[in-house]
Design a protein around this motif. Sequence first.
Motif, PDB file in Angstrom:
ATOM      1  N   SER A   8      53.489  72.515  51.691  1.00 48.55           N
ATOM      2  CA  SER A   8      54.543  72.546  51.935  1.00 48.55           C
ATOM      3  C   SER A   8      54.703  73.463  53.688  1.00 48.55           C
ATOM      4  N   GLU A  97      68.063  69.350  55.866  1.00 46.25           N
ATOM      5  CA  GLU A  97      67.558  68.480  54.675  1.00 46.25           C
ATOM      6  C   GLU A  97      69.370  68.155  53.832  1.00 46.25           C
ATOM      7  N   THR A 102      68.070  64.807  52.492  1.00 44.76           N
ATOM      8  CA  THR A 102      66.724  64.633  52.063  1.00 44.76           C
ATOM      9  C   THR A 102      66.278  66.304  50.301  1.00 44.76           C
ATOM     10  N   LYS A 104      67.543  66.778  47.946  1.00 46.52           N
ATOM     11  CA  LYS A 104      67.426  66.289  46.454  1.00 46.52           C
ATOM     12  C   LYS A 104      66.033  66.335  46.678  1.00 46.52           C
ATOM     13  N   ASP A 105      65.111  65.495  47.436  1.00 44.29           N
ATOM     14  CA  ASP A 105      63.764  64.817  46.721  1.00 44.29           C
ATOM     15  C   ASP A 105      63.069  66.494  47.044  1.00 44.29           C
ATOM     16  N   ILE A 106      63.292  67.741  47.437  1.00 44.60           N
ATOM     17  CA  ILE A 106      62.112  68.864  47.879  1.00 44.60           C
ATOM     18  C   ILE A 106      63.027  70.262  46.210  1.00 44.60           C
ATOM     19  N   LEU A 107      63.755  69.307  45.880  1.00 42.89           N
ATOM     20  CA  LEU A 107      64.539  70.340  44.470  1.00 42.89           C
ATOM     21  C   LEU A 107      63.868  70.127  43.253  1.00 42.89           C
ATOM     22  N   SER A 108      63.475  69.406  42.838  1.00 44.77           N
ATOM     23  CA  SER A 108      62.421  69.265  41.321  1.00 44.77           C
ATOM     24  C   SER A 108      60.843  68.665  41.293  1.00 44.77           C
ATOM     25  N   LEU A 109      60.137  69.305  42.022  1.00 44.82           N
ATOM     26  CA  LEU A 109      58.976  69.349  42.329  1.00 44.82           C
ATOM     27  C   LEU A 109      57.836  70.229  41.595  1.00 44.82           C
ATOM     28  N   PRO A 110      56.836  70.294  41.603  1.00 45.63           N
ATOM     29  CA  PRO A 110      55.887  71.294  40.833  1.00 45.63           C
ATOM     30  C   PRO A 110      55.738  72.270  41.878  1.00 45.63           C
ATOM     31  N   ALA A 111      56.296  71.923  43.121  1.00 50.22           N
ATOM     32  CA  ALA A 111      56.054  73.160  44.161  1.00 50.22           C
ATOM     33  C   ALA A 111      57.616  73.842  44.087  1.00 50.22           C
ATOM     34  N   ARG A 113      61.156  75.976  44.473  1.00 50.95           N
ATOM     35  CA  ARG A 113      61.415  76.289  45.419  1.00 50.95           C
ATOM     36  C   ARG A 113      61.836  77.380  46.449  1.00 50.95           C
TER      37      ARG A 113
END
Lengths: 261, 311
Positions: A8, A97, A102, A104-111, A113
């Motif tokens: 990240s 963000e 943007t 919402k694009d980084i909230l539901s990721l394998p990485a 929060r």
Amino acid sequence: MIKDIAVSLGIEILKIRKSMIFRITAGFSVFISLIMGMFMYFIMHPDILPPGLLKTKVNLATVAADWPSYFDFLLMLISAIGIILFGFIISWIFGREYADKTIKDILSLPASRTAIVLSKLIAAAIWCMLCYVLILLVSLGTGALIDLPLWSTKLLLDFIRTSFIITCLLLLLCPPTAYVASTGRGYLAPIGFVIICMGLANLFGNIGLGAYFPWTIPMLYSNAIEGPGSELSVVSYIILSLTCLAGITGTIVQWNYTDQH
Amino acid sequence: MTEKESTGNVIETTGLTKYYGKVKAVDNISISVKKGEIYGFLGLNGAGKTTTIRMLLGMVQPLSGKAFVAGKRIVPGKPGPWDKVGYLVELPFSYPELTVRENLTAVSRLRRLTKKNAVSEIISLLKLHAYEKVKARHLSLGNSQRLGLAKALIHQPEILILDEPANGLDPAGIVEIRELLKDYAENRGVTVFVSSHNLSEISKTATRIGIIHSGFLVQEIDTDKLDSFLDTYLLIKTRNNSSAASFLSGKGIIAGHTDDGSLRVTDPAACEKPEQINTLLVNAGFPPFYLKVQKEDLESYFLKIIGSLEL
């Protein structure tokens, strides 16, 4: 977690590198350093100035045109401008963000929060440090160019040590701004927050309570504010550390547990 | 229901509820979507579609109820099955200062994709070649939507959760995305949950449709049975509609007047044997010059369902 933060962080650095705001902050760091050097030059050579407000100010200046005074001047500059500049940087890193939608694009990721929040804080620290290094190099270059007297290596090392510590103290003030940017969902709230904190820092400094107000502490360390109650103690550093910790925790909680629209 | 109690549906909600203050955004929604199914989630703007999707993605905490995706209970702040899920929520936004390729590279890294040409493949699939070096801020809405879809599909997800994916696309683009989703579901077993406010469009893609209105799930319909829900009626035009309507009324057949000057008969027997109505009218001196059995269109049906709730 470490791997997530590293990945990240790479993305954050890419976003920073490509942004206009990165160039603006770099330009501002250079500009402000050149202004300081020019001011010293005018103190050394007041006769080159045409009659006017600037000449009057230069003549009234109690600062000597030499390296010790120049370094003192720069420390004050870093502690005061740093609050605004670093606050601006952290406001952009988190606020963008929301402003660019943007988030919402980084909230539901394998990485996780949390990893993303921590990587943003690290990216902000790197960016702030770069600005500090830029101010340091341009200031030293300008000082050498105008041929200030009373240079010594010990003086330089003292200046680097003190200015680095001030920069670190300023970095500790970044997480609360990140929290305000995350809660306020944009740039405006954190920038307003930084301006209010700057005002309060001066107020607390002037009424002798600066050692207990986090945003005054770097200024007291640089001797930008002097007078009764300006001595820093262990309590001051504990308050600053707790402020930083509260900011980090608040931002992580905000990203993880509040509704994200 | 705990994580282990999930019933094997790929997407499942039980009594999902969300209020914003006193406003009911989503009220007691229970849906289940099986593997390989395309579930169309239909509703007007503000019906609760996006809030439901945000709860499925762990972005919004439900007031009550539970959501499961890929058998995992979705709880904001806790790890979810996000490596299996591709999503698009509301309008697609990307980092404006990054190019299309850089935006996709960022997603591929955050998703820890090891496949070297994942970015190139998705650029090719979504026909973004011409724009791969263009900064996202310069993209049209249609191409921004393609980029959003590319981000959702780049990791070849098992589950797709898409909020109005056809937004901003031109007719050819809409057909292309429709075929793409069908291909993913039919040939790759991907489960698709797609929201829309357009019944006729969603009926061409979805295998099952859930209609949501004011936060309530109003109706669920299998798309292949959708026809049976649609009203059939007979449209008649004569030179004297009023007298023809009175005549039919005398025969026990109710004929209403439409805005375009036709008589509208909903009687099932009349719709089944329109020639008998024709004979009746000809013999009575009201020969029709227009006679057509018409199926209710999907938008009318949707608006009728929504309208019946507001009465």
